[in-house]
Write a protein that holds these residues in place. Sequence first.
Motif, PDB file in Angstrom:
ATOM      1  N   SER A 299       0.831  -1.203   0.000  1.00 32.80           N
ATOM      2  CA  SER A 299       0.000   0.000   0.000  1.00 32.80           C
ATOM      3  C   SER A 299       0.861   1.247   0.000  1.00 32.80           C
ATOM      4  CB  SER A 299      -0.929   0.002   1.224  1.00 32.80           C
ATOM      5  OG  SER A 299      -0.168  -0.016   2.418  1.00 32.80           O
ATOM      6  N   LYS A 300       0.272   2.370  -0.448  1.00 31.81           N
ATOM      7  CA  LYS A 300       0.986   3.636  -0.574  1.00 31.81           C
ATOM      8  C   LYS A 300       1.433   4.167   0.782  1.00 31.81           C
ATOM      9  CE  LYS A 300       0.317   8.462  -2.034  1.00 31.81           C
ATOM     10  NZ  LYS A 300       0.343   9.156  -0.746  1.00 31.81           N
ATOM     11  N   ILE A 301       2.573   4.865   0.771  1.00 33.71           N
ATOM     12  CA  ILE A 301       3.101   5.532   1.953  1.00 33.71           C
ATOM     13  C   ILE A 301       3.385   6.986   1.605  1.00 33.71           C
ATOM     14  CG2 ILE A 301       4.115   3.457   2.980  1.00 33.71           C
ATOM     15  CD1 ILE A 301       6.722   4.139   1.646  1.00 33.71           C
ATOM     16  N   ASN A 302       3.634   7.813   2.622  1.00 29.05           N
ATOM     17  CA  ASN A 302       4.015   9.208   2.392  1.00 29.05           C
ATOM     18  C   ASN A 302       4.960   9.648   3.493  1.00 29.05           C
ATOM     19  OD1 ASN A 302       2.982  12.368   3.154  1.00 29.05           O
ATOM     20  ND2 ASN A 302       3.662  11.992   1.070  1.00 29.05           N
ATOM     21  N   ALA A 303       6.065  10.289   3.113  1.00 21.37           N
ATOM     22  CA  ALA A 303       7.061  10.742   4.083  1.00 21.37           C
ATOM     23  C   ALA A 303       7.341  12.228   3.894  1.00 21.37           C
ATOM     24  CB  ALA A 303       8.358   9.949   3.937  1.00 21.37           C
ATOM     25  N   ILE A 304       7.589  12.941   5.006  1.00 20.66           N
ATOM     26  CA  ILE A 304       7.979  14.346   4.983  1.00 20.66           C
ATOM     27  C   ILE A 304       9.032  14.576   6.056  1.00 20.66           C
ATOM     28  CG2 ILE A 304       5.716  15.134   4.149  1.00 20.66           C
ATOM     29  CD1 ILE A 304       5.139  16.129   7.006  1.00 20.66           C
ATOM     30  N   VAL A 305       9.728  15.706   5.987  1.00 16.59           N
ATOM     31  CA  VAL A 305      10.651  16.110   7.037  1.00 16.59           C
ATOM     32  C   VAL A 305       9.935  17.130   7.920  1.00 16.59           C
ATOM     33  CG1 VAL A 305      12.861  17.199   7.587  1.00 16.59           C
ATOM     34  CG2 VAL A 305      12.666  15.698   5.600  1.00 16.59           C
ATOM     35  N   LEU A 306       9.879  16.853   9.229  1.00 14.83           N
ATOM     36  CA  LEU A 306       9.226  17.759  10.170  1.00 14.83           C
ATOM     37  C   LEU A 306      10.125  18.959  10.465  1.00 14.83           C
ATOM     38  CD1 LEU A 306       7.734  15.163  12.690  1.00 14.83           C
ATOM     39  CD2 LEU A 306       6.571  16.322  10.795  1.00 14.83           C
ATOM     40  N   SER A 307       9.582  19.940  11.162  1.00 10.39           N
ATOM     41  CA  SER A 307      10.311  21.180  11.409  1.00 10.39           C
ATOM     42  C   SER A 307      11.528  20.989  12.297  1.00 10.39           C
ATOM     43  CB  SER A 307       9.368  22.212  12.049  1.00 10.39           C
ATOM     44  OG  SER A 307       8.813  21.708  13.246  1.00 10.39           O
ATOM     45  N   ASP A 308      11.622  19.869  13.007  1.00 11.94           N
ATOM     46  CA  ASP A 308      12.807  19.614  13.843  1.00 11.94           C
ATOM     47  C   ASP A 308      13.845  18.751  13.127  1.00 11.94           C
ATOM     48  OD1 ASP A 308      11.580  17.160  13.814  1.00 11.94           O
ATOM     49  OD2 ASP A 308      11.910  16.733  15.924  1.00 11.94           O
ATOM     50  N   GLY A 309      13.602  18.427  11.849  1.00 12.06           N
ATOM     51  CA  GLY A 309      14.557  17.644  11.082  1.00 12.06           C
ATOM     52  C   GLY A 309      14.292  16.153  11.071  1.00 12.06           C
ATOM     53  N   GLN A 310      13.377  15.677  11.903  1.00 15.94           N
ATOM     54  CA  GLN A 310      13.048  14.254  11.884  1.00 15.94           C
ATOM     55  C   GLN A 310      12.177  13.913  10.665  1.00 15.94           C
ATOM     56  OE1 GLN A 310      12.878  11.968  15.787  1.00 15.94           O
ATOM     57  NE2 GLN A 310      11.578  13.725  16.195  1.00 15.94           N
ATOM     58  N   THR A 311      12.212  12.664  10.275  1.00 12.66           N
ATOM     59  CA  THR A 311      11.394  12.172   9.171  1.00 12.66           C
ATOM     60  C   THR A 311      10.121  11.559   9.730  1.00 12.66           C
ATOM     61  OG1 THR A 311      13.416  11.614   7.970  1.00 12.66           O
ATOM     62  CG2 THR A 311      11.362  10.694   7.132  1.00 12.66           C
ATOM     63  N   ALA A 312       8.987  11.945   9.165  1.00 12.33           N
ATOM     64  CA  ALA A 312       7.702  11.323   9.534  1.00 12.33           C
ATOM     65  C   ALA A 312       7.202  10.523   8.338  1.00 12.33           C
ATOM     66  CB  ALA A 312       6.684  12.379   9.928  1.00 12.33           C
ATOM     67  N   ILE A 313       6.590   9.385   8.620  1.00 12.90           N
ATOM     68  CA  ILE A 313       6.037   8.561   7.555  1.00 12.90           C
ATOM     69  C   ILE A 313       4.654   8.066   7.955  1.00 12.90           C
ATOM     70  CG2 ILE A 313       7.004   6.350   8.368  1.00 12.90           C
ATOM     71  CD1 ILE A 313       7.635   5.748   5.376  1.00 12.90           C
ATOM     72  N   ALA A 314       3.709   8.134   7.031  1.00 14.67           N
ATOM     73  CA  ALA A 314       2.352   7.606   7.232  1.00 14.67           C
ATOM     74  C   ALA A 314       2.236   6.326   6.410  1.00 14.67           C
ATOM     75  CB  ALA A 314       1.310   8.620   6.795  1.00 14.67           C
ATOM     76  N   TYR A 315       1.757   5.252   7.050  1.00 15.89           N
ATOM     77  CA  TYR A 315       1.767   3.946   6.386  1.00 15.89           C
ATOM     78  C   TYR A 315       0.740   3.016   7.020  1.00 15.89           C
ATOM     79  CZ  TYR A 315       4.337   2.357  10.534  1.00 15.89           C
ATOM     80  OH  TYR A 315       4.691   2.057  11.830  1.00 15.89           O
ATOM     81  N   ASN A 316       0.341   1.983   6.287  1.00 16.25           N
ATOM     82  CA  ASN A 316      -0.496   0.920   6.840  1.00 16.25           C
ATOM     83  C   ASN A 316       0.408  -0.019   7.633  1.00 16.25           C
ATOM     84  OD1 ASN A 316      -2.178   1.385   3.933  1.00 16.25           O
ATOM     85  ND2 ASN A 316      -3.377   1.252   5.801  1.00 16.25           N
TER      86      ASN A 316
END
Length: 450
Positions: A299-316
């Motif tokens: 299934s599809k995922i999505n990742a971004i860099v948060l304002s503190d530099g950490q990576t966030a990912i949304a996933y099943n």
Amino acid sequence: ASIVSLKNGDLLASWQQAKEREGDGDQHIALALSKDAGVTWSAPTRLFDHQSDSARAGGDGPMWGPAMMKDADGIISLFYSQSTVCRVNPELRENGWNPGGDILMTQSEDGEDWSYPVVLSSQGKGWPLVTANPPVVMRSGSGGTNWAIPVWRESPRKSTCDPQEQMQAMKELNPIVNDALSAGVLRGDVSCTENRIKARRLCRACKQMSEYGFDACLSSKCPSVAKRSRECEDRSWTEQLTLSSNNTWLIEGTIVRYKERELVQFFRTATGKIYRSESDDGGISWTSAAPIELPNPNSKINAIVLSDGQTAIAYNSHDRQYGLKQMRVNLTVAVSPDRGKNWAILAQIEEVPGSRAYYASAPINRPLVHYPTMLQRGCHLYVAYSVAFKEWEKKEKAEAGIRVARLDLSFTRRRCQHSRCAKEREKKAHEVAAALQASGGGAGVSSITR
């Protein structure tokens, strides 16, 4: 689903939508606006009127995978693919199309008035091109910008097209192409594409012309505008499809940028794990894609860099071995401090009871909770995603559609370094202090540790 913030602070969501089934001929891109930070939304509208030339800029087929981003000037760019030639075998399904085709881009300042779409890359004689996540932006050596859009070419299954014949055509154009080729990026200077969009606005006589007749009209009616438009011909969009795997497809990639040209791309796969690859040259070359610890039920995922530099990912987040191979029931957000090598759970957006038991079975009429996209705005992380049912499982009163979840990051110092977060924390601290004083609970807090 995709989500961005407009210049005026409104939120804009987009998604692909069909009346009956994914890939039907009436599939289009729908939009909705929120003026109250996602609490309520306008009724959905079409990106383009179905009878307009804009709706057929990439072909007569359905539109797929809208992905939006806002640039430094507040302009919204929306990327999508549109089917051109590959239909599902009519003996198996009437009016069905295979995913992808040409990759297109359209732009807007307000989310309502959209430019005529520009074809960034054509399917040609090869497999259809598809995209599902927004690009990253880098500075180029010429002073402009290079945009890298995650794309892949997907073999048309059970199709009127011949995948083997198309693969041979791709190999003739590019010797490095192999039968397992899957993914990479589409790189180009978006300012050149914007020049073409501006040319339509400047040359009113040609504004409504289709893409195929536009160049001839521009040269004839507005030669001075045509000359400026041609200056970018040597900086057109280029496919950099160099990623493949012997045991899975790599599709629906999502890219994050750390330093100027240091990129990481995460992939949906068929092996039960998210795959990860790195690039240190802006997406021209990539390391071999390898699995990470996070599950992926195809299934599809999505990742971004948060304002503190950490990576966030949304996933099943459920494991395919738990009897849920065809399911997408749990939606999770995780964060990583080391560019996606190690992860910790941040929030559980959706979860089906019992789905984590080893012998879990499919709940009756369970929804597919999938296709997330994230946006951080100040202290809040928005997650837009789709809730859908297989056509044979959906009941009349089943709730399906697009949902937007909002996570409050204001009290998590390590995950929100935005100035709005500091103000929000201070405001809430004063409210707590005032409540304590009013109740005689002790001396208030005058400041908080950040």
